[in-house]
Write an enzyme that holds these catalytic residues in place. Structure first.
Site, PDB file in Angstrom:
ATOM      1  N   HIS A   1      -9.673  17.132  24.215  1.00  0.00           N
ATOM      2  CA  HIS A   1      -8.858  17.086  25.428  1.00  0.00           C
ATOM      3  C   HIS A   1      -9.306  18.122  26.451  1.00  0.00           C
ATOM      4  CE1 HIS A   1      -5.240  16.500  27.867  1.00  0.00           C
ATOM      5  NE2 HIS A   1      -5.184  17.803  27.964  1.00  0.00           N
TER       6      HIS A   1
ATOM      7  N   TYR B   1     -13.978  18.033  26.807  1.00  0.00           N
ATOM      8  CA  TYR B   1     -14.718  16.814  27.153  1.00  0.00           C
ATOM      9  C   TYR B   1     -16.040  16.742  26.389  1.00  0.00           C
ATOM     10  CZ  TYR B   1     -11.366  16.240  30.974  1.00  0.00           C
ATOM     11  OH  TYR B   1     -10.211  16.072  31.690  1.00  0.00           O
TER      12      TYR B   1
ATOM     13  N   GLU C   1      -3.320  12.044  35.012  1.00  0.00           N
ATOM     14  CA  GLU C   1      -3.642  12.608  33.708  1.00  0.00           C
ATOM     15  C   GLU C   1      -2.816  11.931  32.624  1.00  0.00           C
ATOM     16  OE1 GLU C   1      -2.921  16.892  32.888  1.00  0.00           O
ATOM     17  OE2 GLU C   1      -5.031  16.888  32.316  1.00  0.00           O
TER      18      GLU C   1
ATOM     19  N   HIS D   1      -0.719  11.596  29.028  1.00  0.00           N
ATOM     20  CA  HIS D   1       0.156  12.273  28.070  1.00  0.00           C
ATOM     21  C   HIS D   1       0.558  11.238  27.038  1.00  0.00           C
ATOM     22  CE1 HIS D   1       2.800  16.028  27.613  1.00  0.00           C
ATOM     23  NE2 HIS D   1       1.553  16.413  27.740  1.00  0.00           N
ATOM     24  N   ASN D   2      -0.465  10.627  26.445  1.00  0.00           N
ATOM     25  CA  ASN D   2      -0.262   9.447  25.610  1.00  0.00           C
ATOM     26  C   ASN D   2       0.345   9.768  24.250  1.00  0.00           C
ATOM     27  OD1 ASN D   2      -1.579   8.184  27.744  1.00  0.00           O
ATOM     28  ND2 ASN D   2      -3.558   8.169  26.716  1.00  0.00           N
TER      29      ASN D   2
ATOM     30  N   ASP E   1      -0.633  20.829  38.180  1.00  0.00           N
ATOM     31  CA  ASP E   1      -2.038  20.728  38.587  1.00  0.00           C
ATOM     32  C   ASP E   1      -2.147  20.682  40.106  1.00  0.00           C
ATOM     33  OD1 ASP E   1      -3.238  20.791  36.091  1.00  0.00           O
ATOM     34  OD2 ASP E   1      -3.170  18.625  35.826  1.00  0.00           O
TER      35      ASP E   1
ATOM     36  N   ASN F   1      -9.414   9.113  38.439  1.00  0.00           N
ATOM     37  CA  ASN F   1      -9.385   8.185  37.314  1.00  0.00           C
ATOM     38  C   ASN F   1      -8.771   8.834  36.088  1.00  0.00           C
ATOM     39  OD1 ASN F   1     -11.625   9.360  35.494  1.00  0.00           O
ATOM     40  ND2 ASN F   1     -12.683   9.136  37.453  1.00  0.00           N
TER      41      ASN F   1
ATOM     42  N   GLY G   1     -10.898  13.516  37.573  1.00  0.00           N
ATOM     43  CA  GLY G   1     -10.380  12.548  36.619  1.00  0.00           C
ATOM     44  C   GLY G   1      -9.993  13.195  35.308  1.00  0.00           C
ATOM     45  N   ASN G   2      -9.746  12.353  34.347  1.00  0.00           N
ATOM     46  CA  ASN G   2      -9.272  12.784  33.037  1.00  0.00           C
ATOM     47  C   ASN G   2      -9.798  11.797  32.007  1.00  0.00           C
ATOM     48  OD1 ASN G   2      -6.356  12.288  31.157  1.00  0.00           O
ATOM     49  ND2 ASN G   2      -7.452  14.207  31.093  1.00  0.00           N
TER      50      ASN G   2
END
Length: 757
Positions: free
Chosen positions: A55, A58, A104, A106-107, A128, A507, A544-545
C-alpha cells in the site's frame, strides 16, 4: 511496556523477530539489516514493515507506473503544479486558481467494518487534499459490491453508505456523484474508492517536506490511540480468507467533527504563513509522516515520542509509530512561528504538540522514555522500499473469454427495457445518494442525476469545475488495455457533457494479487491503455493510487481501473445539464454499432462475460468535448446533454424522461436499423443532446463540421408515454421500475435514514 532500543539491538543482534507476520519477506528483512548494519529495533521493524508494504511503497506497481511519465509531454506536464508522488495532484485552472483532486481506496477496511472503513476512507482523502494547502470542497465515491441480493452485500452496502454519508455530511462537504456497481467478483471484497476535490490559490500550494535546520515538527489534531494499528497499510497488502470480517482492531475509527475543526485550523495556519511543510497522517501514521517529511527535506529529523498526545496507556514506540488514528496532521514550523502556530490550534481547540525538529544529516532519530528506538536513514524508510519485477503474462484463458457468444435477442422489447432499467446495474441510485448532502456550502451546480458533478470555485467570475470518475470492470476483464481507455473515455465524456473542458486525470487502480502473473498482465495493460489514452487526448495524469490484493482466496476481482477526470468551465451559469423540457428536439451524436461484449444486456440476460468490449477512438471523444464546450462558452444552442454508456441509448433516453418528467416521441432506429442494437448497444463516443427545434438543423450542421455524426431522434412531449419507436411504455410504469429496486432490496437495512423519490 519496555521498548527495544538501538543499544539493545546492537547488543543482541541475533534476536528472532516476527518480520514475516508483519508482511516482510526474508530478503526484505535482510536488506533492512544491511541498511542499518544491525538488526532493527521493534520500532524500526514496525516502520519499515508499514512503509515497505504494498500500500505504501508501490513495490509491485512502480515499475509499470513509470510509463505515465514516459507518455507525458512537456506541454501536458506544464498544467500540473504538483503531480505523481504528492499527497494529491494540483492543477492550474487559470486566474490564479488551482484545484487539487485525488481518489484513494479503502477497500479491505470497508469489508471488515463497513461503516468505519468507508467513513475513514472519506476522512483520509480529505486530509490528502488539506495537505496540499487547499480547502476541501466536495467528495465523490466509487462503490462496488457483490450481487445486490447476496447476504453479505446486505451487510456491507448499508454500512458503507452510512459511513460515507455520516462522515461527509458532518464535515459539511457535498457529495456530488459517483458509481455503485454490483458484480459477483466483488463479493467478499468490496471496493470503496473515495474522491475529494479542493481549491486553493496557486501561491498557497503546500508540499510535504521538512527543511530548515532547527525548524520544529508539530503534531496536531486528535490524540494517538491503538485504533488502526496494522490497518490500511497491512490490510491493503493482504488477501482475505474466511473470517476476515473479524479483523476489527485493524480498522481506524473516525471523528468527522474533529476533522471539520482540523480543516478550519489548517486553513488558518496557511493564512498565517506559519507552515513550511505539511503531511497528513493516514496509512502508516507517524511512521509515514515523519519519514516522508524527513526524506523529502534537506536534513534529518529528531522526534521525541514522549511528546505525542496519547489516548491509550502504556503504548510502545512501535504502537505509537504504527497507529493510524484519524484526524491528525504533522507540520514543519520555524521556531519563531511556533507560538503563533500553537495559538491558532488553541483557538480551534485542536490538540498540538512539538514533537521534534529538523537536524543535520539524513537520519531519522526517534526517542521514547529517553532512549533511542529508531536511528535510520529516512530515505531508506520512505523511498527505498523494494521494487519487484513481478512476472506477468497474457492469461491462457484470455483468448477463450474473447470468443463472443451472441446475446439472446428478446421477443418482447418492452419487457427487455423494463428488465434493464430495473436491474441493479442500471436502476436509480437515489436510495443511496439521497443519504448524502449534495448542496451544502452552496456552490454545487450539478449533482443529482448529472453526468458529472459541477462546482463553482469563484463566486465573482462564475468559474467552475466538473468532475467524474468511471470504470467498467467487465470491459477491462475482456481487454484490459481497451477497458482502461473506455474508463477514461466515459469519465471524459461525462465531464464534456456539462460543457466543461477536461484538463487532468487521476486514478485508483484496483486489482487482485500482484503475485499472480495474470493479474500483473492485466495491470500493465491497463496502465498502458490509460497512459496512451491520456497522451492521445493531451490530458495529464496528476496522480493516483494502486490497490492490490483485492481478492478472496485465489479469486481476484474484475480488474477495476477507476479513472477520474477534472474539467474547467468558464462560467457555471452556462453549464449544460441533463434535464429536458417538453417540446425540445433530441439529437443523437456519434455512431452506433452492434457491440455487446461486456454489456449490461449480456449480464442481465445470462449471456455471461465474453467477447470484446466496445472499440473507442479517443479523437471522437475530443470532438464531442470541443463541440459541447464551444456551446457552453459562446453558443448556447444546446439545452441539455446526457452521455450514452452502460445500458445504451435506451437507458439514456429513459433517464432523461424520468428525471425531467416528460414523455418522448422518438425513433431509435434512426441510429441503427436493428431496434435491439439501437436500444441496448454500448458503443462509445455517443451522446444525446436536446435543442430547441428551431436550432436543430444548425446544431446538426455544427456537429457535421466537427466530424461528429448527428441525427434527429424526435421530440420530448408533455404526455405520459415514452415512445422509443420500437417500444412504448408508460412514463409512470418505467419510473416505478427504475426507482423501486434498491429500496425494495435494502430499505430494511437503512430504514428511516433513506429518502426515496
Amino acid at each position: 511496556m519496555m521498548n527495544d532500543t538501538v543499544e539493545q539491538a546492537q547488543a543482541n543482534p541475533d534476536l528472532e523477530q516476527p518480520y514475516a507476520s508483519l508482511g516482510l519477506k526474508d530478503d526484505e528483512y535482510a536488506r533492512i539489516k544491511e541498511i542499518l548494519g544491525r538488526r532493527p529495533t521493534d520500532a524500526e521493524l514496525a516502520m519499515y514493515s508499514v512503509m515497505w508494504s504494498e500500500h505504501c511503497s508501490y513495490k509491485s506497481s512502480k515499475t509499470h507506473l513509470r510509463y505515465f511519465g514516459k507518455t507525458t509531454t512537456e506541454e501536458m506536464a506544464s498544467k500540473i503544479l504538483a503531480g505523481i508522488g504528492e499527497n494529491a495532484g494540483v492543477v492550474d485552472v487559470g486566474n490564479g486558481h488551482a484545484v487539487t483532486f485525488r481518489v484513494e481506496s479503502h477497500n479491505h477496511p470497508s469489508y471488515v467494518e463497513p461503516h468505519q472503513g468507508a467513513a475513514t476512507g472519506v476522512g483520509g482523502i480529505v486530509r490528502d487534499i488539506m495537505a496540499m494547502g487547499a480547502r476541501p470542497i466536495a467528495v465523490m465515491d466509487q462503490l462496488r459490491f457483490g450481487p445486490a441480493d447476496a447476504p453479505d452485500t446486505q451487510r456491507v452496502l448499508p454500512g458503507v453508505v452510512d459511513g460515507i454519508g455520516g462522515y461527509g455530511n458532518c464535515l459539511g462537504l457535498p457529495n456530488i456523484g459517483g458509481e455503485t456497481v454490483f458484480d459477483e467478483s466483488y463479493a467478499g471484497n468490496p471496493l470503496v474508492n473515495a474522491l475529494c476535490v479542493g481549491t486553493l490559490k496557486v501561491e498557497d500550494l503546500k508540499l510535504a517536506f521538512a527543511s530548515g535546520l532547527g525548524n520544529k515538527v508539530m503534531l496536531f489534531g486528535s490524540r494517538t490511540g491503538l485504533d488502526g494499528i496494522g490497518g490500511v497499510s497491512v490490510l491493503a497488502s493482504d488477501t482475505f480468507e474466511e473470517g476476515a470480517e473479524r479483523k476489527l482492531p485493524a480498522v481506524q475509527v473516525g471523528d468527522p467533527f474533529a476533522e471539520k475543526v482540523l480543516i478550519e485550523c489548517c486553513l488558518d495556519l496557511y493564512r498565517a504563513g506559519v507552515v513550511v511543510g505539511i503531511q497528513d497522517l493516514g496509512g502508516a501514521g507517524l511512521s509515514c509522516a515523519t519519514s516522508e517529511l524527513a526524506a523529502s527535506g534537506d536534513g534529518g529529523m529528531s522526534v521525541n515520542l514522549d511528546a505525542v498526545p496519547l489516548r491509550a496507556e502504556n503504548m510502545t514506540a512501535a504502537e505509537i509509530l504504527s497507529s493510524e488514528s484519524q484526524e491528525r496532521m504533522c507540520a514543519v514550523v520555524k521556531p519563531e512561528n511556533v507560538e503563533k502556530f500553537k495559538e491558532i490550534c488553541a483557538h480551534w481547540d485542536v490538540p498540538c504538540a512539538e514533537i521534534g525538529e529538523v537536524t543535520d544529516g539524513k537520519h531519522l532519530v526517534i526517542t521514547h522514555h529517553g532512549e533511542v528506538v529508531v536511528d535510520a536513514p529516512a530515505h531508506t524508510i520512505a523511498n527505498e522500499g523494494p521494487e519487484y519485477q513481478r512476472p506477468y503474462a497474457r492469461p491462457e484463458w484470455q483468448d477463450d473469454v474473447q470468443v463472443y457468444t451472441p446475446v439472446a435477442r428478446p421477443e418482447d422489447l418492452k419487457q427487455a427495457l423494463l428488465d434493464m432499467v430495473s436491474s441493479p446495474a442500471l436502476c436509480s441510485r437515489a436510495f443511496i445518494t439521497e443519504q448524502y448532502d449534495r448542496y451544502v456550502r452552496g456552490n454545487t451546480v450539478q449533482a443529482k442525476d448529472a453526468d458529472a458533478g459541477v462546482l463553482r470555485i469563484d463566486e465573482e467570475t462564475g468559474r467552475g469545475v466538473a468532475v467524474s470518475a468511471d470504470c467498467s470492470g467487465r470491459y477491462t476483464y475482456l481487454d484490459p488495455n481497451t477497458g482502461a481507455r473506455l474508463a477514461l473515455a466515459e469519465a471524459y465524456r461525462n465531464v464534456a457533457a456539462t460543457g466543461a473542458m477536461p484538463i487532468a486525470v487521476t486514478n485508483c487502480l484496483n486489482f487482485g494479487s500482484p503475485e499472480n502473473p495474470d493479474v500483473m498482465w492485466q495491470f500493465k495493460e491497463a496502465v498502458h491503455g490509460l497512459a496512451d489514452g491520456c497522451h492521445e487526448l493531451a490530458i495529464p495524469v496528476s496522480g493516483g493510487n494502486v490497490s492490490f490484493y483485492n481478492q478472496t482466496g485465489d479469486v481476484p476481482i474484475l480488474p477495476t481501473p477507476v479513472v477520474g477526470v477534472l474539467g474547467v468551465i468558464e462560467d457555471v451559469h452556462h453549464a449544460i445539464g441533463t434535464r429536458v423540457a417538453a417540446g425540445q428536439e433530441l439529437i443523437a451524436l456519434g455512431e452506433t454499432f452492434d457491440e455487446f461484449g461486456g454489456s449490461i444486456w449480456q449480464q442481465i440476460s445470462g449471456g455471461g462475460l465474453n467477447g470484446l468490449p466496445p472499440q473507442v477512438d479517443l479523437k471522437n471523444e475530443e470532438k464531442l468535448a470541443k463541440l459541447l464546450n464551444s456551446q457552453a462558452v459562446e453558443g448556447g444552442l444546446i439545452a441539455a446533454a446526457h452521455d450514452v454508456s452502460e445500458g445504451g441509448l435506451a437507458q439514456t433516453l429513459v433517464e432523461m424522461a424520468i428525471t425531467s418528467r416528460v414523455g418522448l416521441d422518438v425513433d431509435v432506429t434512426r441510429v441503427h436499423e436493428d431496434a435491439f442494437v439501437a436500444l441496448f448497444s454500448e458503443s462509445a463516443s455517443r451522446m444525446v443532446i436536446a435543442v430547441d427545434p428551431s436550432n436543430a438543423e444548425k446544431v446538426i450542421a455544427l456537429a457535421g463540421e466537427a466530424g461528429i455524426p448527428a441525427v434527429s431522434l424526435g421530440t420530448t412531449t408533455a404526455g405520459e408515454t415514452v415512445n422509443l419507436g420500437a417500444v412504448q411504455v408508460g412514463l409512470e410504469e418505467i419510473s416505478t421500475a427504475w426507482r423501486e429496486t434498491l429500496p425494495n432490496m435494502f430499505g430494511h437495512a437503512v430504514g428511516a435514514n433513506s429518502v426515496v423519490e
